[in-house]
Motif scaffolding. Structure first.
Motif, PDB file in Angstrom:
ATOM      1  N   VAL A 189       0.865  -1.179   0.000  1.00 28.27           N
ATOM      2  CA  VAL A 189       0.000   0.000   0.000  1.00 28.27           C
ATOM      3  C   VAL A 189       0.906   1.235   0.000  1.00 28.27           C
ATOM      4  O   VAL A 189       1.750   1.392   0.895  1.00 28.27           O
ATOM      5  CB  VAL A 189      -0.936   0.050   1.229  1.00 28.27           C
ATOM      6  CG1 VAL A 189      -1.871   1.254   1.129  1.00 28.27           C
ATOM      7  CG2 VAL A 189      -1.739  -1.238   1.348  1.00 28.27           C
ATOM      8  N   GLY A 190       0.737   2.093  -0.976  1.00 25.81           N
ATOM      9  CA  GLY A 190       1.587   3.277  -1.111  1.00 25.81           C
ATOM     10  C   GLY A 190       1.183   4.384  -0.162  1.00 25.81           C
ATOM     11  O   GLY A 190       0.545   5.358  -0.556  1.00 25.81           O
ATOM     12  N   THR A 191       1.568   4.247   1.087  1.00 22.91           N
ATOM     13  CA  THR A 191       1.220   5.242   2.100  1.00 22.91           C
ATOM     14  C   THR A 191       2.266   6.358   2.128  1.00 22.91           C
ATOM     15  O   THR A 191       3.322   6.273   1.501  1.00 22.91           O
ATOM     16  CB  THR A 191       1.160   4.596   3.494  1.00 22.91           C
ATOM     17  OG1 THR A 191       2.468   4.102   3.824  1.00 22.91           O
ATOM     18  CG2 THR A 191       0.150   3.455   3.522  1.00 22.91           C
ATOM     19  N   GLY A 192       1.965   7.387   2.900  1.00 22.12           N
ATOM     20  CA  GLY A 192       2.890   8.497   3.064  1.00 22.12           C
ATOM     21  C   GLY A 192       4.210   8.084   3.675  1.00 22.12           C
ATOM     22  O   GLY A 192       5.230   8.765   3.475  1.00 22.12           O
ATOM     23  N   TRP A 193       4.227   6.963   4.412  1.00 20.63           N
ATOM     24  CA  TRP A 193       5.470   6.467   5.001  1.00 20.63           C
ATOM     25  C   TRP A 193       6.501   6.193   3.919  1.00 20.63           C
ATOM     26  O   TRP A 193       7.676   6.569   4.049  1.00 20.63           O
ATOM     27  CB  TRP A 193       5.204   5.199   5.802  1.00 20.63           C
ATOM     28  CG  TRP A 193       6.413   4.643   6.492  1.00 20.63           C
ATOM     29  CD1 TRP A 193       6.866   4.953   7.749  1.00 20.63           C
ATOM     30  CD2 TRP A 193       7.342   3.680   5.958  1.00 20.63           C
ATOM     31  NE1 TRP A 193       8.015   4.245   8.024  1.00 20.63           N
ATOM     32  CE2 TRP A 193       8.331   3.463   6.963  1.00 20.63           C
ATOM     33  CE3 TRP A 193       7.434   2.991   4.749  1.00 20.63           C
ATOM     34  CZ2 TRP A 193       9.388   2.574   6.778  1.00 20.63           C
ATOM     35  CZ3 TRP A 193       8.496   2.111   4.570  1.00 20.63           C
ATOM     36  CH2 TRP A 193       9.448   1.905   5.568  1.00 20.63           C
ATOM     37  N   PHE A 194       6.081   5.545   2.835  1.00 26.13           N
ATOM     38  CA  PHE A 194       6.992   5.253   1.739  1.00 26.13           C
ATOM     39  C   PHE A 194       7.462   6.536   1.062  1.00 26.13           C
ATOM     40  O   PHE A 194       8.638   6.678   0.710  1.00 26.13           O
ATOM     41  CB  PHE A 194       6.310   4.350   0.705  1.00 26.13           C
ATOM     42  CG  PHE A 194       6.202   2.911   1.119  1.00 26.13           C
ATOM     43  CD1 PHE A 194       7.278   2.050   0.991  1.00 26.13           C
ATOM     44  CD2 PHE A 194       5.019   2.421   1.631  1.00 26.13           C
ATOM     45  CE1 PHE A 194       7.180   0.718   1.370  1.00 26.13           C
ATOM     46  CE2 PHE A 194       4.914   1.092   2.012  1.00 26.13           C
ATOM     47  CZ  PHE A 194       5.993   0.244   1.891  1.00 26.13           C
ATOM     48  N   GLU A 195       6.533   7.459   0.855  1.00 29.91           N
ATOM     49  CA  GLU A 195       6.895   8.693   0.166  1.00 29.91           C
ATOM     50  C   GLU A 195       7.910   9.510   0.967  1.00 29.91           C
ATOM     51  O   GLU A 195       8.870  10.061   0.412  1.00 29.91           O
ATOM     52  CB  GLU A 195       5.650   9.522  -0.114  1.00 29.91           C
ATOM     53  CG  GLU A 195       5.910  10.728  -1.001  1.00 29.91           C
ATOM     54  CD  GLU A 195       4.642  11.370  -1.515  1.00 29.91           C
ATOM     55  OE1 GLU A 195       4.739  12.195  -2.442  1.00 29.91           O
ATOM     56  OE2 GLU A 195       3.554  11.053  -0.979  1.00 29.91           O
TER      57      GLU A 195
END
Length: 265
Positions: A189-195
């Motif tokens: 899931v592309g969450t803000g954590w990855f960004e």
């Protein structure tokens, strides 16, 4: 026609960011007031409830502590009058290659298990009297494909989510017929954590690689996960309990198989 969820109340743990925040926004659109739980993300949680503006509240609680779980549920009842739904979303991991058995110790397992498995149990136990009184009580646990297939960020994380998956079925059995208990098992899931970790350019590249490796050619967003969670809470799905729904754009179809032509693995 009136929405059956309008006027109800949900508790969402880890609700200030990521999947939890997406769930809160989707529930608010259905007329649900939310108890947005956070451990550390106070600014994000308070900004979220201010933005949706429907009477939802942000409540700090470290839900690894049973007393904090009971206080969180009490806050929902005291301030919003009822609790109809519970979304056990909060979780943690430690990144460690599965092949490196020395990368984890007993304390890593205990630390992860307390939040990912024990805390959801404690939240359910605290909320049960109110969920039973609701007439439409439902719980959704946010598990992971890691727990289904023994993969993901670490062995400890996979084990904790596998236990949560099993616990979902146990609780569904004993809490029926008044309360339904289901789980979702997201993949990437592309969450803000990855960004935040990768930066915008590398985050976009990661999403492209993930999408290329899934049958549905999708890199899931928090919103993609929120909709099925809300669906499982909806009284319209009253015949569904004890299920774990895989939310990985079909990636599980390739688990253990050879490379798919035209797909990047």
């Amino acid at each position: 026609m009136a929405d059956a969820m309008d006027g109800t109340v949900a508790i969402v743990t880890g609700g200030g960011t990521g999947i939890g925040a997406a769930v809160v926004r989707r529930l608010a659109a259905r007329g649900v007031r939310c108890v947005v739980n956070y451990a550390h993300s106070r600014d994000e949680a308070e900004a979220l409830v201010a933005d949706i503006g429907n009477g939802s509240i942000a409540v700090q609680a470290d839900i690894v502590e049973d007393a904090a779980c009971r206080a969180l549920v009490a806050a929902g009842v005291d301030r919003l009058g009822r609790v109809d739904f519970l979304v056990n979303n909060a979780g943690r991991t430690k990144h460690a290659n599965h092949e490196d058995l020395d990368a984890l110790d007993a304390e890593d397992f205990v630390d992860i298990y307390r939040l990912n498995t024990i805390a959801p149990f404690q939240m359910v136990r605290a909320a049960v009297p109110h969920l039973r009184d609701s007439g439409m009580g439902a719980v959704v646990n946010v598990a992971s494909v890691a727990g289904v297939f023994g993969m993901g960020s670490s062995v400890a994380y996979a084990a904790s989510k596998g236990a949560l998956d099993t616990m979902t079925r146990s609780l569904a059995r004993v809490l029926a017929p008044q309360i339904r208990v289901n789980a979702v098992a997201p993949g990437y899931v592309g969450t803000g954590w990855f960004e935040k970790k990768l930066g915008a350019e590398r985050f976009a590249a990661l999403n492209e690689r993930i999408a290329a490796a899934t049958p549905m050619a999708i890199a899931a967003t928090p919103e993609d996960i929120a909709e099925p969670i809300v669906m499982l809470l909806d009284p319209a799905t009253r015949v569904i309990t004890g299920e774990t729904v895989l939310l990985d754009a079909g990636a599980h179809l390739d688990v253990g198989l050879s490379r798919r032509p035209g797909r990047e693995h």
